[in-house]
Design an enzyme around this catalytic site. Structure first.
Site, PDB file in Angstrom:
ATOM      1  CE  LYS A  79      60.934  47.037  61.206  1.00  0.00           C
ATOM      2  NZ  LYS A  79      60.170  47.837  60.122  1.00  0.00           N
ATOM      3  CB  SER A 154      56.791  45.914  60.030  1.00  0.00           C
ATOM      4  OG  SER A 154      57.648  46.973  59.745  1.00  0.00           O
ATOM      5  CB  SER A 178      57.148  49.825  58.992  1.00  0.00           C
ATOM      6  OG  SER A 178      56.186  48.768  58.540  1.00  0.00           O
TER       7      SER A 178
END
Ligand code: GLN
Length: 489
Positions: A79, A154, A178
């Site tokens: 990420k 997210s 997330s």
């Protein structure tokens, strides 16, 4: 029991048996990324050079006849809030659009030591604030099961990279859901570890007392393998404790007699398709010999306000460092220092981030601190104790991951409050610092995946992973073949 769902073990076998070289495998993945990423928007940076360099090292080891470590040579994604030295790390924010960290996050160092192959950095909501990845300055990541729907957030790019078969596994971060929510939306496995097991060193902070890094994978065993690799004690993170037990080693235990709690508040206001999938999952666990225990946590109703007050408060402090002085974006024209900072922050941050900084600053300001921040902190303690109480009579808790399936693109931007409410089943876990996993458990009538959440007591990753593994073993019908992995032999 050998379920054979482990894509990581399968890939490792292909490499060590020399059916494919790591360089060939890496090139296949990079080619697939080139094609698929145009649609999915899962990656915001592709690190082909870094990937091929690691692949060469792995091939060298194989040539020498050395045995490979569990994650060695495995193509994966990170990420874009996980710091990677000399590799752009943007948090999908304009304010960090040209930021190249000067150090590695501990998790990346650990994977690098194993020669995992980094394919690229994945899309996310700006500074991890959101539920659809649409607050990203690069635009949202799409759902591999239906490109009119979001991948979630997210860590939307991480989940899309794994579900879309353009990474074997990905690391995401989970502050209020997330990892688990996008995993649920994309039909893959997502593990949020106990607060303190995985080092946060080098994770760009959103809300430090909630943030935790964890794996997104296509099988429970893979989640355990990645967890074992990254859950190490780290003196660079003052909250680090490391894992208490190996997760992969505990996967084959019988769950007869395991007490599974059904907290009734988790089942209020959930979509009909999700409810049906939950009922089926509960029945499966009954058949596996688990004992279902009905319970209640009335304090769960405070979960959303507590989370949004505390997370925004922490974010307002954490994001104070982006001022145009030290690093990151800086406006070119200004009269004085004040104007420079003001313009830099106004232009560099997106709307959602600014909204949360304002909210966080408000709840921390003199006069409102007692009314909001302090009250939320007190209620955090109440929620922690409520979970403790439940774990006195249950081994794990079963709940939906999200009350619904993936939203159509564009919806979250229109209605922020409604979007916050969709975090209702995930945020309590972060408030209490507990470990939780989301695993696929069926489909809604539109053909979108549904996620089942298993919540454990502190440091009981092995228990939830084992319970998830037993469920996967009896419900999953597919098995991976080399061709599913984007590998043409
Ligand atoms: N959707 C939640 C939020 O917007 C969770 C985000 C996260 O876990 N990073 O804050």
């Amino acid at each position: 029991m050998d379920t054979n769902f482990s894509k990581i073990r399968m890939t490792g076998k292909l490499l060590s048996s020399k059916e494919i070289s790591c360089e060939e495998l890496t090139k296949q993945y990079l080619n697939n990324i080139e094609k698929e990423n145009k649609i999915l928007n899962a990656y915001v940076t592709i690190t082909a050079e870094e990937a091929l360099e690691s692949a060469k090292k792995v091939d060298e080891k194989i040539r020498r006849g050395d045995s490979l470590l569990p994650l060695e040579g495995i193509p994966m994604s990170l990420k874009d809030n996980i710091s990677t030295k000399n590799i752009k790390t943007t948090c999908c924010s304009k304010i960090l659009q040209n930021y190249f960290p000067i150090y590695n996050a501990t998790v990346w160092n650990l994977l690098k030591q194993q020669n995992s192959v980094l394919l690229g950095k994945t899309n996310m909501d700006e500074f991890a604030m959101g539920s659809s990845s649409e607050t990203s300055c690069f635009g949202g990541s799409l759902n591999p099961h239906n490109s009119n729907h979001v991948a979630g957030g997210s860590s939307g790019g991480a989940a899309a990279s794994v579900s879309g078969n353009i990474a074997v596994f990905g690391l995401g971060s989970d502050t209020g859901g997330s990892i688990r929510q996008p995993a649920s939306f994309c039909g893959v496995v997502g593990l949020k570890p106990t607060y303190g097991t995985v080092s946060r060193y080098g994770l760009i902070a959103y809300a430090s007392s909630f943030d935790q890094i964890g794996p997104i994978t296509t099988s429970v065993e893979d989640a355990a393998l990645v967890f074992d690799a990254i859950a190490e004690y780290d003196p660079m993170d003052s909250t680090s404790q490391g894992k208490k037990q190996s997760a992969a080693a505990g996967l084959t235990q019988n769950i007869k007699g395991m007490k599974i709690g059904l907290v009734k508040e988790y089942f209020e206001d959930i979509d009909e398709d999700v409810r049906e999938a939950m009922e089926k999952a509960i029945e499966t666990y009954r058949q596996l010999g688990a004992e279902i225990v009905e319970c209640s946590i009335s304090e769960l109703k405070y979960g959303l306000p507590v989370y949004y007050i505390l997370a925004c408060a922490e974010a307002s402090s954490n994001l104070g460092r982006y001022d145009g002085i030290r690093y990151g974006f800086k406006v070119p024209h200004y009269e004085d220092l004040n104007e420079m900072i003001c313009k830099t922050r106004s232009e560099g941050f997106g709307a959602e981030v600014k909204h949360r900084i304002l909210l966080g600053t408000y709840v921390l300001s003199a006069g409102y601190y007692d009314a909001y921040y302090k009250k939320a902190q007190n209620l955090r303690g109440v929620i922690v104790n409520a979970f403790k109480r439940v774990f006195e009579s249950c081994d794990i808790i079963l709940a939906p991951t999200v009350p619904m399936t993936s939203f159509p693109c564009g919806q979250t931007v229109k209605d922020a409050i409604q979007t916050y409410q969709t975090d209702i089943c995930t945020v309590p876990v972060n408030i209490a610092g507990l470990p939780a996993i989301s695993i696929p458990c069926g489909w809604d009538r539109k053909g979108l995946p549904i996620g089942l959440q298993l919540i454990g007591n502190n440091f009981c990753e092995a228990t939830i992973l084992n319970a998830a593994y037993q469920y996967e073993a009896v419900t999953r019908t597919d098995t991976y073949k080399a061709v599913d992995m984007g590998v043409t032999l």
